[in-house]
Scaffold this motif. Structure first.
Motif, PDB file in Angstrom:
ATOM      1  N   ILE A   1       0.835  -1.199   0.000  1.00  0.00           N
ATOM      2  CA  ILE A   1       0.000   0.000   0.000  1.00  0.00           C
ATOM      3  C   ILE A   1       0.874   1.256   0.000  1.00  0.00           C
ATOM      4  CG2 ILE A   1      -1.534   1.366   1.492  1.00  0.00           C
ATOM      5  CD1 ILE A   1      -3.102  -1.255   1.982  1.00  0.00           C
ATOM      6  N   ALA A   2       1.942   1.243   0.790  1.00  0.00           N
ATOM      7  CA  ALA A   2       2.843   2.402   0.835  1.00  0.00           C
ATOM      8  C   ALA A   2       3.446   2.668  -0.540  1.00  0.00           C
ATOM      9  CB  ALA A   2       3.947   2.179   1.871  1.00  0.00           C
ATOM     10  N   GLU A   3       3.809   1.613  -1.261  1.00  0.00           N
ATOM     11  CA  GLU A   3       4.343   1.781  -2.614  1.00  0.00           C
ATOM     12  C   GLU A   3       3.299   2.415  -3.529  1.00  0.00           C
ATOM     13  OE1 GLU A   3       5.424  -2.224  -3.611  1.00  0.00           O
ATOM     14  OE2 GLU A   3       7.315  -2.127  -2.526  1.00  0.00           O
ATOM     15  N   ALA A   4       2.051   1.965  -3.406  1.00  0.00           N
ATOM     16  CA  ALA A   4       0.981   2.505  -4.245  1.00  0.00           C
ATOM     17  C   ALA A   4       0.698   3.963  -3.897  1.00  0.00           C
ATOM     18  CB  ALA A   4      -0.283   1.659  -4.087  1.00  0.00           C
ATOM     19  N   ILE A   5       0.703   4.299  -2.613  1.00  0.00           N
ATOM     20  CA  ILE A   5       0.487   5.689  -2.196  1.00  0.00           C
ATOM     21  C   ILE A   5       1.612   6.567  -2.745  1.00  0.00           C
ATOM     22  CG2 ILE A   5       0.479   7.271  -0.230  1.00  0.00           C
ATOM     23  CD1 ILE A   5      -0.920   5.041   1.399  1.00  0.00           C
ATOM     24  N   ALA A   6       2.842   6.098  -2.620  1.00  0.00           N
ATOM     25  CA  ALA A   6       4.010   6.877  -3.056  1.00  0.00           C
ATOM     26  C   ALA A   6       3.958   7.171  -4.555  1.00  0.00           C
ATOM     27  CB  ALA A   6       5.297   6.144  -2.705  1.00  0.00           C
ATOM     28  N   ALA A   7       3.290   6.330  -5.313  1.00  0.00           N
ATOM     29  CA  ALA A   7       3.160   6.576  -6.749  1.00  0.00           C
ATOM     30  C   ALA A   7       2.254   7.777  -7.032  1.00  0.00           C
ATOM     31  CB  ALA A   7       2.612   5.334  -7.451  1.00  0.00           C
ATOM     32  N   HIS A   8       1.447   8.183  -6.024  1.00  0.00           N
ATOM     33  CA  HIS A   8       0.510   9.287  -6.209  1.00  0.00           C
ATOM     34  C   HIS A   8       0.880  10.550  -5.435  1.00  0.00           C
ATOM     35  CE1 HIS A   8      -2.365   6.800  -8.397  1.00  0.00           C
ATOM     36  NE2 HIS A   8      -2.061   5.850  -7.547  1.00  0.00           N
ATOM     37  N   LEU A   9       1.744  10.415  -4.443  1.00  0.00           N
ATOM     38  CA  LEU A   9       2.121  11.557  -3.602  1.00  0.00           C
ATOM     39  C   LEU A   9       3.615  11.811  -3.681  1.00  0.00           C
ATOM     40  CD1 LEU A   9       0.119  10.759  -0.331  1.00  0.00           C
ATOM     41  CD2 LEU A   9      -0.550  12.255  -2.210  1.00  0.00           C
ATOM     42  N   LYS A  10       3.979  13.071  -3.619  1.00  0.00           N
ATOM     43  CA  LYS A  10       5.402  13.421  -3.631  1.00  0.00           C
ATOM     44  C   LYS A  10       6.095  12.888  -2.383  1.00  0.00           C
ATOM     45  CE  LYS A  10       6.729  17.328  -5.727  1.00  0.00           C
ATOM     46  NZ  LYS A  10       6.986  18.746  -5.950  1.00  0.00           N
ATOM     47  N   GLU A  11       5.443  13.048  -1.226  1.00  0.00           N
ATOM     48  CA  GLU A  11       5.990  12.543   0.028  1.00  0.00           C
ATOM     49  C   GLU A  11       4.912  11.742   0.742  1.00  0.00           C
ATOM     50  OE1 GLU A  11       8.169  15.096   2.577  1.00  0.00           O
ATOM     51  OE2 GLU A  11       8.842  16.351   0.924  1.00  0.00           O
ATOM     52  N   SER A  12       5.153  10.463   0.946  1.00  0.00           N
ATOM     53  CA  SER A  12       4.194   9.587   1.603  1.00  0.00           C
ATOM     54  C   SER A  12       4.641   9.310   3.033  1.00  0.00           C
ATOM     55  CB  SER A  12       4.084   8.263   0.831  1.00  0.00           C
ATOM     56  OG  SER A  12       3.457   7.286   1.626  1.00  0.00           O
ATOM     57  N   ALA A  13       3.791   9.675   3.993  1.00  0.00           N
ATOM     58  CA  ALA A  13       4.085   9.397   5.403  1.00  0.00           C
ATOM     59  C   ALA A  13       4.144   7.891   5.640  1.00  0.00           C
ATOM     60  CB  ALA A  13       3.030  10.042   6.292  1.00  0.00           C
ATOM     61  N   CYS A  14       3.256   7.153   5.000  1.00  0.00           N
ATOM     62  CA  CYS A  14       3.219   5.699   5.181  1.00  0.00           C
ATOM     63  C   CYS A  14       4.524   5.062   4.702  1.00  0.00           C
ATOM     64  CB  CYS A  14       2.014   5.118   4.433  1.00  0.00           C
ATOM     65  SG  CYS A  14       1.689   3.375   4.775  1.00  0.00           S
ATOM     66  N   GLN A  15       4.986   5.466   3.531  1.00  0.00           N
ATOM     67  CA  GLN A  15       6.229   4.901   3.018  1.00  0.00           C
ATOM     68  C   GLN A  15       7.417   5.288   3.903  1.00  0.00           C
ATOM     69  OE1 GLN A  15       7.638   6.000  -0.953  1.00  0.00           O
ATOM     70  NE2 GLN A  15       8.010   3.824  -1.284  1.00  0.00           N
ATOM     71  N   ARG A  16       7.418   6.524   4.396  1.00  0.00           N
ATOM     72  CA  ARG A  16       8.506   6.983   5.266  1.00  0.00           C
ATOM     73  C   ARG A  16       8.541   6.181   6.570  1.00  0.00           C
ATOM     74  NH1 ARG A  16       7.005  11.810   5.526  1.00  0.00           N
ATOM     75  NH2 ARG A  16       5.942  11.710   7.518  1.00  0.00           N
ATOM     76  N   VAL A  17       7.378   5.957   7.184  1.00  0.00           N
ATOM     77  CA  VAL A  17       7.311   5.199   8.440  1.00  0.00           C
ATOM     78  C   VAL A  17       7.809   3.773   8.234  1.00  0.00           C
ATOM     79  CG1 VAL A  17       5.666   4.115  10.045  1.00  0.00           C
ATOM     80  CG2 VAL A  17       5.530   6.564   9.584  1.00  0.00           C
ATOM     81  N   ILE A  18       7.353   3.131   7.181  1.00  0.00           N
ATOM     82  CA  ILE A  18       7.766   1.743   6.923  1.00  0.00           C
ATOM     83  C   ILE A  18       9.249   1.672   6.608  1.00  0.00           C
ATOM     84  CG2 ILE A  18       7.515  -0.191   5.318  1.00  0.00           C
ATOM     85  CD1 ILE A  18       4.498   0.459   5.301  1.00  0.00           C
ATOM     86  N   SER A  19       9.736   2.590   5.795  1.00  0.00           N
ATOM     87  CA  SER A  19      11.162   2.611   5.460  1.00  0.00           C
ATOM     88  C   SER A  19      12.016   2.811   6.715  1.00  0.00           C
ATOM     89  CB  SER A  19      11.426   3.716   4.451  1.00  0.00           C
ATOM     90  OG  SER A  19      12.787   3.801   4.160  1.00  0.00           O
ATOM     91  N   ASP A  20      11.620   3.761   7.562  1.00  0.00           N
ATOM     92  CA  ASP A  20      12.357   4.009   8.803  1.00  0.00           C
ATOM     93  C   ASP A  20      12.361   2.777   9.693  1.00  0.00           C
ATOM     94  OD1 ASP A  20      12.823   6.582   7.932  1.00  0.00           O
ATOM     95  OD2 ASP A  20      11.408   7.530   9.334  1.00  0.00           O
ATOM     96  N   MET A  21      11.217   2.105   9.792  1.00  0.00           N
ATOM     97  CA  MET A  21      11.110   0.917  10.622  1.00  0.00           C
ATOM     98  C   MET A  21      11.984  -0.219  10.104  1.00  0.00           C
ATOM     99  SD  MET A  21       8.496  -2.024  10.936  1.00  0.00           S
ATOM    100  CE  MET A  21       8.294  -1.728   9.254  1.00  0.00           C
ATOM    101  N   LEU A  22      11.985  -0.413   8.793  1.00  0.00           N
ATOM    102  CA  LEU A  22      12.784  -1.496   8.224  1.00  0.00           C
ATOM    103  C   LEU A  22      14.284  -1.201   8.272  1.00  0.00           C
ATOM    104  CD1 LEU A  22      10.555  -2.609   5.212  1.00  0.00           C
ATOM    105  CD2 LEU A  22      10.874  -3.779   7.399  1.00  0.00           C
ATOM    106  N   ASP A  23      14.637   0.067   8.535  1.00  0.00           N
ATOM    107  CA  ASP A  23      16.045   0.424   8.712  1.00  0.00           C
ATOM    108  C   ASP A  23      16.535   0.172  10.134  1.00  0.00           C
ATOM    109  OD1 ASP A  23      16.484   1.155   6.093  1.00  0.00           O
ATOM    110  OD2 ASP A  23      16.128   3.295   6.439  1.00  0.00           O
ATOM    111  N   LEU A  24      15.625  -0.102  11.050  1.00  0.00           N
ATOM    112  CA  LEU A  24      16.013  -0.383  12.431  1.00  0.00           C
ATOM    113  C   LEU A  24      16.618  -1.778  12.545  1.00  0.00           C
ATOM    114  CD1 LEU A  24      12.798   0.910  14.260  1.00  0.00           C
ATOM    115  CD2 LEU A  24      15.013   2.070  14.105  1.00  0.00           C
TER     116      LEU A  24
END
Length: 131
Positions: free
Chosen positions: A31-54
């Motif tokens: 879903i975050a990938e799909a949102i990011a395709a429509h928004l310049k900055e996606s909060a959902c994608q940022r949260v998931i990316s940050d979490m997976l970097d932990l």
């Protein structure tokens, strides 16, 4: 006293706590990938990316954080109705997550249910499948 697994949503690959939570997380990634395709900055994608970097994260907390971030993305954004429906459906299924066992995982230990969740979402939204 034995712990009974909660009922799985339709199409879930397994009813074990860990598999189900990984599947939910995989769905949020899709879903975050799909949102990011429509928004310049996606909060959902940022949260998931940050979490997976932990090095380690609490899976239930990550699911709730992704849900809140998706709410931020949806507010005022012109997202396709199928994407809005996918978000609403996942949030409905996540009402079960509070009954799941709290788990802490390392991103590299995410298993096949995580990948199945991503593929499930991509196929539902018509996105490209990962190989």
């Amino acid at each position: 006293m034995s712990h009974a697994d909660p009922p799985a949503p339709p199409d879930a690959p397994s009813t074990s706590d860990r598999d189900l939570q990984e599947w939910f997380l995989g769905r949020w990634v899709g879903i975050a990938e799909a949102i990011a395709a429509h928004l310049k900055e996606s909060a959902c994608q940022r949260v998931i990316s940050d979490m997976l970097d932990l090095s380690i994260f609490a899976l239930r907390a990550a699911l709730r954080a992704a849900s809140r971030a998706a709410d931020e993305d949806v507010m005022g954004a012109k997202l396709p109705s199928e994407l809005r429906c996918a978000i609403a459906e996942l949030k409905t299924h996540l009402t079960q997550a509070d009954r799941l066992t709290p788990l802490s995982l390392r991103p590299e230990s995410l298993g096949p249910s995580f990948l199945l969740g991503q593929e499930y979402t991509r196929s539902r939204l018509g996105g490209p499948a990962a190989h």
